[in-house]
Design an enzyme around this catalytic site. Structure first.
Site, PDB file in Angstrom:
ATOM      1  N   ASP A 146      29.128  35.432 -26.505  1.00 32.17           N
ATOM      2  CA  ASP A 146      28.721  34.372 -26.791  1.00 32.17           C
ATOM      3  C   ASP A 146      27.279  34.923 -27.229  1.00 32.17           C
ATOM      4  O   ASP A 146      26.542  35.556 -26.589  1.00 32.17           O
ATOM      5  CB  ASP A 146      28.265  33.425 -25.629  1.00 32.17           C
ATOM      6  CG  ASP A 146      29.682  32.966 -25.197  1.00 32.17           C
ATOM      7  OD1 ASP A 146      30.872  33.054 -25.740  1.00 32.17           O
ATOM      8  OD2 ASP A 146      29.907  32.417 -23.797  1.00 32.17           O
ATOM      9  N   CYS A 375      27.436   7.353  -2.394  1.00 36.29           N
ATOM     10  CA  CYS A 375      26.315   7.230  -3.254  1.00 36.29           C
ATOM     11  C   CYS A 375      26.734   5.865  -4.062  1.00 36.29           C
ATOM     12  O   CYS A 375      26.788   4.749  -3.690  1.00 36.29           O
ATOM     13  CB  CYS A 375      26.184   8.133  -4.112  1.00 36.29           C
ATOM     14  SG  CYS A 375      24.479   8.101  -4.755  1.00 36.29           S
ATOM     15  N   GLY A 377      29.449   4.711  -4.622  1.00 35.69           N
ATOM     16  CA  GLY A 377      30.574   4.242  -3.708  1.00 35.69           C
ATOM     17  C   GLY A 377      29.982   3.136  -2.605  1.00 35.69           C
ATOM     18  O   GLY A 377      30.430   2.198  -2.438  1.00 35.69           O
ATOM     19  N   HIS A 501      24.760  12.555  -0.307  1.00 34.36           N
ATOM     20  CA  HIS A 501      26.030  13.160  -0.824  1.00 34.36           C
ATOM     21  C   HIS A 501      26.473  14.175   0.207  1.00 34.36           C
ATOM     22  O   HIS A 501      25.889  15.304   0.073  1.00 34.36           O
ATOM     23  CB  HIS A 501      26.060  13.866  -2.170  1.00 34.36           C
ATOM     24  CG  HIS A 501      25.875  12.852  -3.373  1.00 34.36           C
ATOM     25  ND1 HIS A 501      27.165  12.595  -3.974  1.00 34.36           N
ATOM     26  CD2 HIS A 501      24.845  12.436  -3.994  1.00 34.36           C
ATOM     27  CE1 HIS A 501      26.680  11.753  -5.231  1.00 34.36           C
ATOM     28  NE2 HIS A 501      25.347  11.625  -5.011  1.00 34.36           N
ATOM     29  N   GLU A 503      29.133  15.580   1.056  1.00 37.65           N
ATOM     30  CA  GLU A 503      29.922  16.613   0.244  1.00 37.65           C
ATOM     31  C   GLU A 503      29.164  17.936  -0.033  1.00 37.65           C
ATOM     32  O   GLU A 503      30.053  19.147   0.042  1.00 37.65           O
ATOM     33  CB  GLU A 503      30.754  16.265  -0.722  1.00 37.65           C
ATOM     34  CG  GLU A 503      30.192  16.042  -2.313  1.00 37.65           C
ATOM     35  CD  GLU A 503      29.292  14.674  -2.372  1.00 37.65           C
ATOM     36  OE1 GLU A 503      28.979  14.002  -1.346  1.00 37.65           O
ATOM     37  OE2 GLU A 503      29.424  14.288  -3.473  1.00 37.65           O
TER      38      GLU A 503
HETATM   39  N1  GLN Z   1      24.439   5.306 -10.603  1.00 34.91           N
HETATM   40  C1  GLN Z   1      23.592   5.211  -9.072  1.00 34.91           C
HETATM   41  C2  GLN Z   1      22.100   5.451  -8.897  1.00 34.91           C
HETATM   42  O1  GLN Z   1      21.836   6.147  -9.758  1.00 34.91           O
HETATM   43  C3  GLN Z   1      24.278   6.138  -8.093  1.00 34.91           C
HETATM   44  C4  GLN Z   1      24.263   7.486  -8.518  1.00 34.91           C
HETATM   45  C5  GLN Z   1      25.286   8.444  -7.707  1.00 34.91           C
HETATM   46  O2  GLN Z   1      26.405   8.038  -7.350  1.00 34.91           O
HETATM   47  N2  GLN Z   1      25.071   9.730  -7.538  1.00 34.91           N
HETATM   48  O3  GLN Z   1      21.489   5.007  -7.997  1.00 34.91           O
END
Ligand code: GLN
Length: 528
Positions: A146, A375, A377, A501, A503
């Site tokens: 590349d 988040c 969610g 998060h 995870e």
């Molecule tokens: N879009 C949402 C925010 O900015 C959630 C971001 C996310 O899920 N990482 O607050």
């Protein structure tokens, strides 16, 4: 300063160079060495934070709030190395530093060039992470050949010379395709890619060959001959049932001894018992739970890499197999949701697919099915609750409807004044206090946690009271009480949303408590 292992890639991308580098790290760590890893990415974005997941896969967030390449997630899952903003270097960051210095006048009188200025900056950024480490694994993104990767390869070539032979080695990861009609594994692409590497002055010390099967002796010796390496230095890396088996495979292939010998390390045994145990659990798990993951990037599984891994870890903790049912939030198939034992709505940005996610969350809430919101969610859990339980018509996040009569999710003052998109979200680890008597408190088993964030919007405090009256418990709050970090439903077996998060902090041998508990409750649901 420690010794360096540079990992390059040939033939094509998606060979799992990240998992390969991480597994090398795992082996060396198991030999008792202090290790770290770094990813060099040749693209011009300063970081991947502004890229679409379709371009790049998941954006991995470090404890110190850097938005990084998803390979750093592999590094943290496979090893105990702590990743920081310095462990991911992009061409964008390198050029940005050099050009900012040029504007300041630091190079007065000179013509600023790729060699030496860009390559010097790359070397400086590599050496920056080497402090207090025995071994540093540096993975160069992209494929040899590349155009944009050239300055990085030139920089590591120069660096290896400066470091001296016993302090630097090169490992090249290539692909050996099996051609069905010929019934043969073909070495030509590997030969070409090694040739390309040698043309820029890098002689690999080991070749790791990805293939759909083990390499027979004859193929290994052919590759050895053409690549100018010893036959023991041609390492077979076949497709494996479980990525966590790769450290074991590498040991079988003698990679630990090869590295030790080449770098003049003392002889130490690589104790991989914990990796053997993990693979044994995965292989022998008898029961399976089905988790519906409702997202909009489901065609590209890399977009949810850490979620997938964390679910697997939750399975390891409960000795069950986790089967993910990928559900498109854009045309939600409610029967699929009903069939699953649990529902997970991951993070995301933008309006597309919001309706489906809200519908999935409604089903989870009403059916009493284990439901996990991460988040975005969690934000949508709040929106769904506002609309369908509190009867607040048109309730929304101002991200999707700036004129909503009920801005359940909104920007805080500090975010309203931001005019640049890159690196300006709430990023990285923040403390969170857990409320006594809540599910979250019980799951974590402690009062204070630190979890990683990546979002702009927050729960709007003006709505806390009606939510609480209707059965929501805000079980995790920032220490000053201003920010909602976790919400859960009191009358539901497992309905938890978190603004962070989790995870990103889960490891195969240290599964995240929320994922462990989520899979445990999915298991209960499945045996109902
Ligand atoms: N879009 C949402 C925010 O900015 C959630 C971001 C996310 O899920 N990482 O607050």
């Amino acid at each position: 300063m420690g010794k360096f292992i540079f990992v390059t890639g040939g033939v094509l991308s998606s060979l799992g160079k990240g998992v390969t580098s991480a597994s090398i790290g795992a082996i060396l760590e198991s030999m008792g060495y202090r290790i770290t890893l770094q990813k060099l990415d040749p693209y011009l974005n300063v970081d991947p934070g502004t890229m679409n997941p379709y371009q790049h896969g998941e954006v991995y967030v470090t404890e110190d709030g850097a938005e990084t390449d998803l390979d750093l997630g592999h590094y943290e899952r496979f090893t105990n190395a702590v990743m920081t903003k310095d462990n991911n270097v992009t061409a964008g960051k390198v050029y940005f530093n050099v050009i900012s210095r040029e504007r300041k006048g630091d190079y007065l009188g000179a013509t600023v060039q790729v060699i030496p200025h860009i390559t010097e900056e790359i070397k400086t950024l590599i050496k920056k992470i080497a402090k207090d480490k025995d071994l540093i694994i540096v993975e160069v993104g992209g494929t040899v050949g590349d155009i944009e990767g050239l300055p990085f390869l030139e920089a590591i070539r120069q660096l290896s010379l400066e470091l001296g032979r016993e302090n630097a080695m090169f490992i090249h990861v290539t692909y050996v395709p099996y051609i069905k009609t010929a019934g043969e594994l073909k070495t030509k692409p590997t030969q070409h890619s090694v040739k390309e590497l040698r043309a820029i002055g890098i002689q690999p010390d080991a070749i790791i060959c990805r293939a759909d099967r083990d390499l027979p002796r004859g193929i290994k010796s052919k590759i050895a001959l053409f690549s100018n390496v010893k036959e023991e230095a041609v390492i077979s890396a076949p497709d494996l049932d479980y990525i966590y088996d790769l450290p074991n495979k590498f040991k079988e292939e003698g990679l630990d001894r090869l590295i030790a010998e080449r770098l003049g390390l003392e002889e130490r045994n690589a104790d991989l018992s914990k990796w053997k145990k993990i693979v044994h659990i995965l292989r022998t798990a008898e029961r399976t739970v089905e988790v519906a993951v409702v997202g909009k990037y489901i065609e590209l599984k890399d977009a949810y890499k850490s979620i997938m891994e964390a679910l697997t870890h939750g399975g390891i903790a409960n000795r069950v197999r986790v089967n993910i049912r990928w559900i498109s939030s854009e045309n939600l198939d409610t029967r699929e949701i009903l069939k699953a034992n649990a529902i997970l709505v991951p993070g995301g940005f933008g309006e597309r697919g919001i309706k489906g996610k809200i519908e999935a969350l409604r089903i989870g809430r009403e059916e009493g099915k284990p439901t996990f919101g991460i988040c975005l969610g969690m934000q949508l859990m709040a929106v769904e609750f506002a609309r369908n339980v509190l009867g607040l018509e048109g309730a929304n996040s101002t991200e999707f409807d700036p004129a909503t009569p009920h801005p359940i999710i909104d920007l805080m003052e500090d975010q309203k004044n931001i005019d640049k998109m890159g690196g300006t979200m709430r990023l990285g680890a923040y403390p969170c206090k857990l409320v006594e008597g809540s599910k979250a408190r019980e799951i974590y088993g402690k009062d204070l946690i630190h979890e990683r964030h990546r979002h702009r919007y927050e729960f709007n405090n003006a709505y806390r009271e009606p939510f609480e009256k209707a059965g929501v418990l805000f079980s995790g709050l920032s220490p000053d009480g201003r920010l909602v970090e976790i919400m859960e439903l009191k009358d539901h077996p497992w309905y938890i949303g978190c603004q962070f998060h989790p995870e990103f902090k889960s490891k195969p041998f240290d599964p995240h408590p929320l994922f462990r508990s989520f899979i445990e409750s999915a298991l209960k649901w499945s045996s109902k």
